[in-house]
Design a protein around this motif. Structure first.
Motif, short mmCIF file in Angstrom:
data_model
loop_
_atom_site.label_atom_id
_atom_site.label_comp_id
_atom_site.label_asym_id
_atom_site.label_seq_id
_atom_site.Cartn_x
_atom_site.Cartn_y
_atom_site.Cartn_z
N LEU A 12 4.57 9.71 20.44
CA LEU A 12 4.54 8.48 21.23
C LEU A 12 5.56 7.50 20.67
CD1 LEU A 12 0.70 7.94 21.60
CD2 LEU A 12 2.31 8.56 23.42
N PRO A 13 6.14 6.69 21.54
CA PRO A 13 7.09 5.70 21.02
C PRO A 13 6.37 4.52 20.38
CG PRO A 13 6.95 5.58 23.41
CD PRO A 13 6.07 6.70 23.00
N VAL A 14 7.04 3.94 19.39
CA VAL A 14 6.52 2.77 18.71
C VAL A 14 7.57 1.69 18.80
CG1 VAL A 14 5.72 1.86 16.51
CG2 VAL A 14 5.34 4.26 17.07
N GLY B 159 1.02 9.71 32.07
CA GLY B 159 1.18 9.39 30.66
C GLY B 159 2.57 9.60 30.11
N CYS B 160 2.74 9.14 28.90
CA CYS B 160 4.02 9.26 28.21
C CYS B 160 4.38 10.72 27.99
CB CYS B 160 3.94 8.55 26.87
SG CYS B 160 5.37 8.83 25.85
N LEU B 161 5.61 11.03 28.35
CA LEU B 161 6.07 12.41 28.22
C LEU B 161 6.53 12.74 26.81
CD1 LEU B 161 7.91 12.49 31.59
CD2 LEU B 161 6.17 14.14 30.93
N GLY B 162 6.89 11.70 26.10
CA GLY B 162 7.20 11.90 24.69
C GLY B 162 8.58 12.43 24.37
N TYR B 163 9.50 12.35 25.32
CA TYR B 163 10.86 12.82 24.99
C TYR B 163 11.76 11.69 24.51
CZ TYR B 163 9.40 17.23 26.91
OH TYR B 163 8.74 18.40 27.12
N GLY B 164 11.18 10.51 24.43
CA GLY B 164 11.90 9.43 23.74
C GLY B 164 13.10 8.85 24.45
N GLU B 165 13.09 8.87 25.75
CA GLU B 165 14.24 8.27 26.44
C GLU B 165 14.31 6.77 26.17
OE1 GLU B 165 14.76 10.00 30.16
OE2 GLU B 165 16.41 8.69 30.75
N CYS B 166 13.13 6.16 26.04
CA CYS B 166 13.10 4.72 25.76
C CYS B 166 13.73 4.44 24.40
CB CYS B 166 11.67 4.23 25.79
SG CYS B 166 10.53 5.29 24.90
N VAL B 167 13.45 5.30 23.43
CA VAL B 167 14.00 5.10 22.10
C VAL B 167 15.52 5.17 22.15
CG1 VAL B 167 14.09 6.03 19.77
CG2 VAL B 167 11.94 6.01 21.02
N ALA C 158 14.24 2.31 31.22
CA ALA C 158 14.57 3.72 31.03
C ALA C 158 13.38 4.62 31.33
CB ALA C 158 15.05 3.95 29.60
N CYS C 159 12.18 4.14 31.13
CA CYS C 159 11.02 5.02 31.23
C CYS C 159 10.74 5.41 32.67
CB CYS C 159 9.79 4.34 30.64
SG CYS C 159 8.33 5.38 30.81
N PRO C 160 10.69 6.70 32.94
CA PRO C 160 10.48 7.13 34.32
C PRO C 160 9.03 6.94 34.76
CG PRO C 160 10.54 9.03 32.87
CD PRO C 160 10.85 7.83 32.02
N ARG C 161 8.15 6.72 33.83
CA ARG C 161 6.74 6.60 34.22
C ARG C 161 6.20 5.19 34.07
NH1 ARG C 161 3.65 12.23 32.79
NH2 ARG C 161 4.51 13.31 34.59
N ASP C 162 7.10 4.25 33.89
CA ASP C 162 6.71 2.84 33.78
C ASP C 162 5.63 2.62 32.74
OD1 ASP C 162 8.50 1.99 35.61
OD2 ASP C 162 7.15 2.26 37.31
N ILE C 163 5.80 3.25 31.61
CA ILE C 163 4.79 3.13 30.58
C ILE C 163 4.98 1.88 29.76
CG2 ILE C 163 3.96 4.28 28.47
CD1 ILE C 163 3.90 6.67 30.08
N ILE C 164 6.25 1.42 29.73
CA ILE C 164 6.52 0.26 28.90
C ILE C 164 6.57 -0.98 29.78
CG2 ILE C 164 8.18 -0.75 27.31
CD1 ILE C 164 8.94 2.02 26.47
N THR D 16 14.90 14.96 28.06
CA THR D 16 14.75 13.53 28.29
C THR D 16 13.58 13.36 29.24
OG1 THR D 16 16.21 13.46 30.19
CG2 THR D 16 17.22 13.09 28.05
N CYS D 17 13.00 12.16 29.20
CA CYS D 17 11.78 11.96 29.97
C CYS D 17 12.05 12.03 31.47
CB CYS D 17 11.16 10.62 29.61
SG CYS D 17 10.84 10.49 27.85
N THR D 18 13.15 11.42 31.91
CA THR D 18 13.44 11.43 33.34
C THR D 18 13.62 12.85 33.83
OG1 THR D 18 14.62 9.38 32.97
CG2 THR D 18 14.88 10.40 35.13
S1 SF4 Z 1 7.35 5.73 27.11
FE1 SF4 Z 1 8.41 6.59 28.85
S2 SF4 Z 1 10.53 6.83 28.18
FE2 SF4 Z 1 9.30 6.49 26.35
S3 SF4 Z 1 8.83 8.54 25.60
FE3 SF4 Z 1 7.14 7.92 26.91
S4 SF4 Z 1 7.69 8.70 28.93
FE4 SF4 Z 1 9.53 8.73 27.70
#
Ligand code: SF4
Ligand SMILES: Cc1cc2nc3c(=O)[nH]c(=O)nc-3n(C[C@H](O)[C@H](O)[C@H](O)COP(=O)(O)O)c2cc1C
Ligand SMILES: Cc1cc2nc3c(=O)[nH]c(=O)nc-3n(C[C@H](O)[C@H](O)[C@H](O)COP(=O)(O)O)c2cc1C
Ligand SMILES: Cc1cc2nc3c(=O)[nH]c(=O)nc-3n(C[C@H](O)[C@H](O)[C@H](O)COP(=O)(O)O)c2cc1C
Ligand SMILES: Cc1cc2nc3c(=O)[nH]c(=O)nc-3n(C[C@H](O)[C@H](O)[C@H](O)CO)c2cc1C
Ligand code: SF4
Ligand code: SF4
Ligand code: SF4
Ligand code: FES
Lengths: 340, 210, 283, 443, 208, 192
Positions: free
Chosen positions: C163-165, C140-148, C180-186, C124-126
């Protein structure tokens, strides 16, 4: 929310590793772990059960071996089948299903029909374990659940016993009574020595105290069981049984009889100790075994059924979640009155 | 209409109406129910006392308890044996047995299980004729006994049902207790006397119907 | 028969009447008025307990709406329709309710950005972020999809680039993914925002460029190209759009050397389009 | 056995023999150092120099007025190459001063015997410590001067030096206790003086008999200093556990050692205090154990702060092989894995441990089988298996209710778990979620 | 009335699958578990419930306008109890063996959640005809469910179906099926089956 | 002694939920959280004790005296409905906090067949007044115990990977079946 177990992690982590990985690995501490693993524990338990299986084959012959094989095979097959249709990783070889099969077989009478053994194994694994999500999530001890299901399904077959075939004894193949049934319904006591060695009628693996002790002590030596559980359980049985005995020695058997007869030993060393279905907190474990042991003796002496070990464990299993939640140890440094 | 009056009216009217309807229904159904009960009783008496064609109800109060026995009579009005109920706990709940006793108070004539809630397929096999029939001509002295897994050897023994020792035991114990009580309360000669005074049940019920 | 009738009629009548008196008494004595509107209000809310309104669950919001403590457009998940219904029930004019959408502000997927290490651990991203993450870009986005996973409305998916869509047609603007995003990407934006800087890196241009091909390198071209003074500024090595000033067409994005500032028109993916674009898998 | 200790805990394999008998070597002077302006708990420093400035070894290059903070100093002579964000061992990018060295270095020596601690005032000691940028060298890097200034109404009766070094592989403290025994004891006396504590204790694990021997000898003349030998058990070095073992006091949840009248400091910290007061030397170098099965020649090195891991590792023969490795700032139980070797050694870097991929934990984990191992070892008496679940699923209320915030992140639970569940990582996620939730609630 | 006709069919139909009582609404579970150890018992219980349901729905919907809200529940319960008593007497008079087998569960129809649930949830708000259809649908659905449960349990527990020995001598009856545990297990399994079928249906609905 | 036996029998051996199938709906419905389950159990115990206390006199002094046994169900249910409604109103007035925790469950209890079942069994077994009250209380305790156990198990299962179709009521029923299997051990412990 369900556990995001292995397969999830694997696929996601693998894809995330992406194409451009350098040679450093990052992970969260602690970075190295001890060498225990679930299959290792389970396979050790399987080893520890061998003496009891051997004793049952010695006393009851080929049929005992057949039943063990049938139970183990059907447990493994059921597990495989369930995991396949649920599209989950197949973990048949971690050994827990083998234990369930062996223990279930050891609690059956030697004359139990093969079809029944299959049905019991199927119930134990499919309903008792996989419906909860598989290893680790079940509430009740699967082997005992399978046994209890069989007890309720075929109560006559499961209480039809044969005598052990030993030199010097006439073989009474039709039916014989177990020491507990003799005690309960006919008021007869079996000599302790016979109980100890296992030279009595009864469930295949429950009869030989010495074989079970051997396996149990091996497990204790390996550190896979907590001494509290078997000793607490047996101790509680001895104390409560002893109280009855002191009150009326003519009517009630001695505490040693309680420990040696029926499923007490097998239950205490292999079933009470099942990690998944016993509490994790020290206080919870004490409550679990003390109440369980007492209940087993009470059912034996006062109940309608001759054997209480199975029901007492199943009954206490149902309390485990509550026990875990409400007997949490006091957190280090926790103070009751918070002064500011 | 204020709400209190409405509530009051609602409940009272419904109460009265339902009371009336039920009383009416009771009036219609109760006789039928009684007939059913009587029929059941009669049938069970005739099962345990096969020669009986009718019976007389004999009652006696000892202390607080009321004991009832039924004296079976044949077509000619001659007593053929007495029947009584024996109740007691079984494996799960109460077991009620109708017991038929010889007039000489030595042997059972037969039994019938009236009600029981034992486990189907196990304990409830006490209701099967195979088990009930064992009690024909069983001696009641010193006591009825059961043995396990073997053919009975003595005239006061029956064989317990495999896997249902507790239920079998309960039936036997109930019978023994009830027999002992009847023997004590209704000594043989007194019984005969009472029997002569009582009227057959069929006659009574006819009266009752009127 | 007659007697029986009378007895039962009387006893039931008395019982019923007594009960009525008893309850009437209790009713008077213990009457408490609970606002029936709460129940009705609850009926209007979507009932998904998504938490987007900031209250723990729909019921709480219903109570707060009735008591007037929450604004009528507090429920983000229900959309305009719900706001209108709530307003109607509360007897007020429907407040303006702009549809909010989630925007993923990172474009550095597998193809564009470098991964400097192999991450071993919970996917998970966190969790990954706690170890510093395996990405060279620490923003940047870690890509583990916690937001999804956090999206309760099935409005997100991970694309093949890691990357999330966000599905334009599905997102209800609850903000769960952003939380949910630990990096405040969204970030959550009103529907009419179009211009976004798809990068979160606060690194200097040289470093940013080194680790990610589509990073904002703070070159200021967009600041210069923006038709309104101050519409776009540079802060902490990152271009920032001032939404109250900047026009939302793509004029100012023309010369961006990495293409990280874009008018989001082309970003509006619907669920159907997304899945249609995936290569067909056997079975 | 028989030694003082705390309840629960684990006995991992220690691998200390790799370096425990190796004398500390002085590392080569680094060509470039990266000195992050935040190496401590608390407020980050503001740079005092800018690109192009010439700096001297020991010159203060960053400071801030905040109470909980510590200044940073240049560890070499040279020129500031840049002041920019740079990789930090904690995984983020932190404002750092990057200095190109000129290859020269200075002596830090004062002639004559060490000062007499009883002649110093507590204020002087505290100020010197702060000025020298001394922070806890046991790992957490908490500014030491802050610890020595207890709020009014709290009396400190004991200074406890932490020489347990319970982390596997690490032997830096062990070597300090043997090679700089007198400095440690002197530092302890200074600390006692600064806090007004009457007792000084030094806790050492029983697996370091030579250190115990040396300390006993050095402290022989002081009746108010005692050496406490504790059982060898992880995490004996955690301050709450050490206080329990040495003094049988329990630090209440959410409180500090201070609340039970104790200040805990690392033995290395004490030695650094000696040098700061006697040699006027700020904290610019420290002893680092470089060990692990991924290192060719494990060593104890005296390293300038700011030297990159890469340079340090190269002085130890480099990495053993080309396979994937894990490089840790710290030991295997609590250390932080590094994503790159360009990160600098910090004031709190007690060790660099390199493990090969095969020897670290596997990727895969199994379901929890309720084996209770984690419950049995948690030194804080928590229920890690449950906390892990609550953390993982972000169930903040339950996580707090089950005392998740009391976790000291020792990692015992994850170490023993037969299912290899990443319990501590989940608990960290849980703690983070609690923090985020609290921050959101405040807003 | 006339314009209601299309929905009347719907009111009836929904009880048969969409809202089928014990599986979907999870109401009336007690009798479902208690009396389904044979088909006959299950059907008898279902019919008794159907009878009471029809009567009570009719009466409740007929008098719904005259009822004081504070005593609504009490009133409905009394009406239900009235019909239950009637049914009980009827069974005892006409079918004594069934009455005996159902034991105390006939009176417990009074508190069967289905009855009050429908009275409160439907009849109270709807006119007589839809209420009747609702009662019929739900009642029949309930009866069918009990019959299915009874069928499975009887088949496995006795090896017979409606007292007709179906499975041969080789079959060793599973006594557990007649016991409480078996009732719970079969019920649980059937709920899962119903879930499965409807999951399949919805899945089929969205991805044609 | 008899009172103790009644207590043990009604709370453990002949547990209403697991052997008589009474009160299943709330047992399934309100067992998802321990706190809720405990409150529901307490409320039910309270109502059951009151019910036993109130219906016994009605039976003895009204129905039997006037020889109108056929009014049994109607009379009992009136009393129960009134009691529950009264308790609900009372709690709502006297303690809003308790009402928040308990109140929502109270209407459920009216239609909890365990309560009526209790009254019927009480009459069937010819208990005297004290015995009836104990019986009512013990039945409530048994119900509370069963629902608490179930809630504990269900909380534990929140993290379990139960197959999708079995989630919810289905697995709850299956667990109840297993609990019933375990409770069979008590069979015959106290006869009658
Ligand atoms: S946007 Fe944030 S939560 Fe979603 S995959 Fe990227 S790092 Fe993870
Ligand atoms: C599900 C189940 C139901 C049982 N039902 C009865 C029963 O109805 N009657 C009975 O006497 N024993 C019953 N038993 C008790 C056991 O079968 C008990 O062991 C038996 O009474 C001992 O008899 P035996 O010595 O002939 O085996 C039941 C046991 C189980 C597990
Ligand atoms: C916010 C905060 C305030 C602290 N204040 C004091 C203090 O006043 N006195 C003190 O002795 N230690 C203080 N400490 C230091 C702790 O006691 C502890 O030594 C430090 O956090 C490092 O501990 P560790 O290495 O065991 O993690 C404080 C720590 C924190 C995080
Ligand atoms: C699990 C754990 C293990 C620790 N082990 C040690 C240790 O072995 N040696 C040590 O000096 N500090 C250790 N610490 C840090 C101490 O708790 C404490 O912060 C330190 O001794 C304070 O001294 P310092 O401020 O001088 O670093 C450990 C902390 C934790 C949480
Ligand atoms: C010490 C020990 C005892 C066990 N006892 C049992 C047992 O009694 N019954 C059983 O089915 N499995 C037993 N297992 C295996 C395993 O824990 C069990 O199948 C799980 O309950 C399945 O989730 C045991 C395992 C161990 C390590
Ligand atoms: S994409 Fe984000 S904001 Fe949109 S519905 Fe999903 S979680 Fe909510
Ligand atoms: S829960 Fe925290 S304190 Fe307890 S063993 Fe795990 S890491 Fe250590
Ligand atoms: S050590 Fe692992 S398997 Fe054992 S209880 Fe803890 S989390 Fe579960
Ligand atoms: S039918 Fe019994 S509680 Fe619902």
């Amino acid at each position: 929310m369900t556990d995001k177990t292995t397969e999830n992690t694997e696929t996601k982590a693998a894809s995330a590793a992406g194409p451009k990985a350098e040679k450093l690995i990052v992970s969260s501490s602690p970075h190295f772990l001890n060498t225990e693993s679930v299959p290792k524990i389970m396979h050790t338990v399987v080893m520890a059960l061998f003496p009891a299986v051997a004793a049952s084959v010695y006393f009851f012959g080929f049929r005992a071996l057949l039943l063990v094989l049938v139970c183990v095979a059907s447990c493994m097959l059921s597990e495989y089948w369930m995991q396949k249709i649920r599209k989950k990783p197949v973990t048949v070889y971690d050994g827990s299903a083998i234990i369930t099969g062996m223990l279930l077989a050891l609690t059956l009478p030697p004359s139990f029909p093969v079809f029944g053994a299959f049905l019991g194994s199927f119930f134990a694994i499919v309903v008792g374990k996989q419906l909860f999500g598989g290893l680790g999530f079940n509430i009740f001890n699967p082997a005992l659940l399978g046994r209890a299901f069989m007890q309720a399904t075929y109560p006559v077959l499961i209480t039809t016993w044969t005598s052990p075939r030993t030199v010097g004894h006439a073989v009474d193949a039709v039916s014989a009574a177990t020491p507990l049934a003799l005690m309960k319904f006919e008021g007869k006591l079996t000599p302790l020595m016979d109980l100890f060695v296992g030279n009595v009628a009864g469930s295949m693996g429950e009869t030989s105290v010495i074989a079970i002790l051997l396996g149990g002590l091996y497990l204790r030596y390996k550190g896979y069981i907590n001494w509290k559980l078997p000793l607490g359980y047996l101790g509680s049985m001895a104390v409560v049984g002893g109280a009855f005995w002191l009150a009326d020695p003519a009517r009630y058997p001695s505490p040693l009889f309680h420990l040696f007869a029926g499923g007490a030993m097998l239950g205490a060393w292999f079933m009470v100790t099942d990690m998944v279905t016993s509490p994790v907190t020290p206080l919870g474990q004490w409550i679990f075994v003390v109440l369980g042991g007492a209940m087993a003796v009470i059912i034996r002496l006062l109940g309608g059924l001759p054997e209480g070990v199975m029901y007492s464990i199943l009954f206490m299993n149902a309390f485990v979640p509550l026990l875990n939640k409400h007997t949490r140890p006091k957190v280090f440094g926790e103070i009751k009155t918070e002064q500011s | 209409m204020n709400s209190f009056a409405k509530m009051f009216l609602n409940l009272t009217v419904v109460g009265v109406v339902s009371g009336v309807i039920l009383a009416g229904a009771f009036h219609v159904f109760d006789p039928l129910i009684q007939i059913n009960k009587e029929k059941e009783l009669k049938e069970s008496i005739f099962v345990v006392l096969p020669e009986a064609k009718d019976y007389k109800v004999l009652e006696k109060t000892v202390g607080k308890e009321k004991l009832t026995v039924y004296e079976g009579i044949d077509a000619s009005g001659q007593p053929v044996g007495i029947a009584f109920k024996a109740d007691g706990g079984g494996f799960q709940g109460n077991i009620g047995v109708m017991v038929g006793l010889n007039l000489d108070y030595l042997k059972l004539k037969g039994i019938k299980i009236l009600d029981q809630v034992e486990t189907p397929g196990l304990g409830n096999r006490i209701s099967e004729p195979a088990f009930e029939d064992q009690f024909k001509n069983i001696e009641i002295t010193p006591k009825v006994e059961y043995i396990k897994n073997r053919k009975p050897e003595k005239p006061n023994q029956i064989q317990a049902i495999t896997g249902a020792t507790i239920s079998s035991n309960a039936v036997v114990t109930n019978i023994n207790n009830a027999v002992a009580r009847v023997l004590k309360t209704f000594p043989k000669d007194e019984m005969i006397k009472m029997g002569e005074q009582a009227k057959p049940a069929s006659a009574e019920s006819k009266e009752h119907q009127k | 028969m007659g007697l029986l009738l009378i007895i039962s009629a009387i006893s039931m009548g008395v019982l019923g009447a007594g009960l009525a008196v008893f309850l009437a008494f209790a009713d008077k004595k213990f009457q408490v008025q609970e606002d029936p509107r709460i129940e009705a209000m609850l009926g209007l809310l979507p009932g998904s307990n998504c938490g987007g309104c900031g209250y723990p669950g729909c019921r709480m919001l219903a109570e707060k709406l009735v008591s007037g403590e929450a604004p009528q457009n507090a429920c983000v998940a229900g959309g305009m329709e719900t706001v209108a219904k709530i307003a109607e029930m509360l007897g007020v004019e429907a407040a303006e309710h702009k549809r909010m959408l989630a925007v993923v502000l990172c474009k550095g997927g597998y193809a564009e950005s470098e991964r400097r290490a192999t991450y071993r651990g919970e996917a998970t991203c966190t969790a990954a972020n706690l170890t510093g993450g395996d990405k060279s870009c620490t923003y940047g986005c870690l890509g583990y999809g916690e937001c999804v996973d956090a999206c309760k409305f099935d409005a997100m998916a991970m694309n093949s680039n890691g990357l999330p869509v966000v599905f334009y047609d599905r997102c209800v603007g609850c903000g769960a993914c952003a939380r949910a995003c630990p990096r405040d990407i969204i970030e959550m934006h009103p529907e009419d925002h179009r211009l976004f800087v798809y990068c979160r890196s606060r690194d200097r241009g040289a470093h940013a460029k080194k680790v990610c091909g589509v990073a904002c390198i703070a070159c200021s071209l967009c600041v210069k190209d923006c038709s309104v003074q101050g519409g776009i500024t540079i802060k902490d090595n990152l271009a920032v759009v001032n939404y109250s000033l900047a026009p939302q067409n793509d004029e100012s994005t023309r010369r961006c050397p990495t293409g990280c500032i874009l008018s989001g028109m082309e970003e509006q993916v619907t669920k159907k389009n997304f899945y249609a674009s995936l290569p067909r898998q056997a079975g | 056995m028989g030694h003082k200790t705390f309840d629960r805990g684990i006995h991992p394999s220690y691998y200390k023999e790799l370096t425990s008998s190796m004398r500390v070597e002085t590392a080569a002077l680094p060509k470039t150092v990266i000195i992050p302006l935040q190496q401590h708990a608390g407020a980050p420093c503001q740079p005092l120099v800018k690109k192009g400035d010439a700096v001297q070894e020991g010159q203060k290059i960053g400071d801030v007025q905040a109470f909980v903070s510590a200044p940073v100093h240049s560890s070499i002579n040279g020129k500031v190459k840049d002041v920019d964000l740079a990789e930090h061992p904690n995984g983020s990018r932190v404002l750092s001063v990057i200095i190109d060295g000129d290859g020269t270095s200075r002596e830090w020596k004062a002639g004559g015997a060490p000062m007499d601690t009883s002649a110093l005032t507590p204020e002087f000691i505290r100020d010197t410590i702060r000025d020298a940028g001394i922070v806890g060298m046991g790992g957490a890097a908490f500014p030491t001067s802050v610890k020595l200034a207890p709020p009014k109404g709290k009396a400190i009766d004991t200074v406890l030096l932490n020489g347990c070094e319970c982390e596997p592989f690490l032997t830096a403290d062990h070597r300090i206790m043997i090679e700089e025994t007198d400095k440690v004891v002197w530092g302890l006396r200074a600390l006692m003086k600064a806090t007004g504590a009457a007792n000084g204790l030094i806790g050492v694990e029983e697996n370091k008999p030579d250190a115990v021997e040396a300390l006993k000898k050095a402290a022989g003349g002081h009746s108010d200093i005692r050496i406490i030998v504790t059982e060898t058990k992880y995490p004996q070095g955690a301050e709450k556990m050490l206080i329990k073992a040495a003094l049988n006091r329990k630090v209440p949840t959410g409180r500090l050692p201070l609340d039970v009248g104790v200040v805990v400091n690392n033995v290395g910290t004490a030695a650094a205090i000696f040098e700061a007061i006697n040699h006027k030397k700020p904290l610019i170098e420290r002893i680092v154990t470089v060990s692990g099965n991924g290192i060719k020649e494990p060593k104890n090195l005296k390293v300038r702060i700011g030297t990159t891991f890469e340079e340090v590792i190269n002085q130890c023969g480099g990495l053993a092989g080309d396979a994937e490795m894990e490089v840790l700032n710290g030991g295997p139980m609590m250390g932080v894995a590094q994503t790159t070797l360009t990160v600098p050694v910090l004031k709190g870097t007690s060790g660099i441990t390199v493990l090969t991929a095969a020897s670290i934990k596997p990727l895969k984990y199994d379901p929890c089988i309720r084996c209770a191992s984690c419950v049995e070892v948690c030194p804080m008496a928590l229920m890690p298996y449950r906390l892990g679940d609550y953390g993982r699923t972000a169930r903040v209320a339950e996580f707090k209710d089950w005392a998740g915030l009391s976790c000291i992140e020792c990692g015992c639970c994850a170490y023993v778990c037969p299912s290899k569940r990443p319990l501590l990582q989940w608990i960290r996620v849980g703690k983070l979620r609690v923090r985020i939730e609290a921050a959101r609630a405040k807003k | 009335m006339v314009d209601n006709t299309p929905t009347l069919w719907y009111e009836f139909k929904k009880g048969l699958w969409q809202d089928i009582p014990p599986f979907r609404l999870v109401l009336g579970t007690c009798p479902t578990l208690a009396v389904t150890n044979s088909v006959i018992n299950g059907v008898a219980m279902g019919l008794a419930t159907l009878f009471v349901l029809i009567c009570s729905n009719l009466i409740v919907s007929a008098i719904r306008k005259y009822v004081a809200s504070q005593v609504r529940i009490a009133l409905y319960v009394v009406i239900i109890a009235l019909f239950v008593t009637l049914a009980d007497m009827f069974l005892a008079a006409m079918f004594p063996p069934i009455s005996k087998a159902l034991g105390p569960y006939v009176p417990l129809i009074v508190v069967n959640c289905i009855l009050l649930g429908r009275a409160e949830g439907f009849a109270q708000k709807n006119p007589v005809m839809p209420s009747l259809m609702d009662a019929l649908g739900i009642g029949i659905g309930f009866t069918l469910s009990l019959a299915v449960m009874g069928g499975i349990r009887e088949m496995l527990g006795f090896g017979s179906f409606v007292n007709f020995k179906l499975l041969g001598e080789w079959f060793e009856p599973w006594i557990v099926m007649i016991l409480p545990a078996g009732a719970f297990l079969v019920f649980g399994g059937l709920v899962a089956l119903v879930n499965y079928i409807s999951h399949r249906k919805t899945a089929a609905g969205t991805n044609p | 002694m008899k009172l103790i036996l009644i207590f043990i029998s009604a709370s453990l051996i002949n547990n209403f939920v697991l052997t008589y199938f009474l009160g299943i709906c709330p047992f399934l419905g309100v067992s998802n959280k321990t706190e809720n389950a405990l409150n529901m159990g307490l409320a039910t115990t309270f109502v059951m004790t009151l019910t036993a206390a109130a219906t016994w006199p009605i039976y003895t002094y009204l129905l039997v005296k006037f020889n109108v046994p056929f009014l049994e169900y109607v009379a009992f249910i009136i009393v129960i409905a009134a009691l529950v409604q009264f308790v609900e109103m009372y709690i709502r007035k006297s303690s809003p906090t308790l009402y928040r925790a308990l109140g929502i469950y109270l209407p459920l209890i009216t239609t909890n067949c365990a309560v009526l079942g209790l009254a019927l069994f009480m009459v069937l077994r010819e208990y005297n007044y004290i015995e009836s009250i104990i019986f009512g209380f013990a039945t409530g305790v048994g119900f509370t115990m069963a629902i608490l156990m179930m809630s504990g198990i269900r909380e534990e299962l929140e993290f379990a990977d139960v197959p999708r179709h079995f989630q919810g009521i289905s697995i709850t029923l299956i667990i109840a079946g297993m609990m019933a299997l375990a409770f069979m051990g008590f069979a015959g412990l106290i006869r009658g």
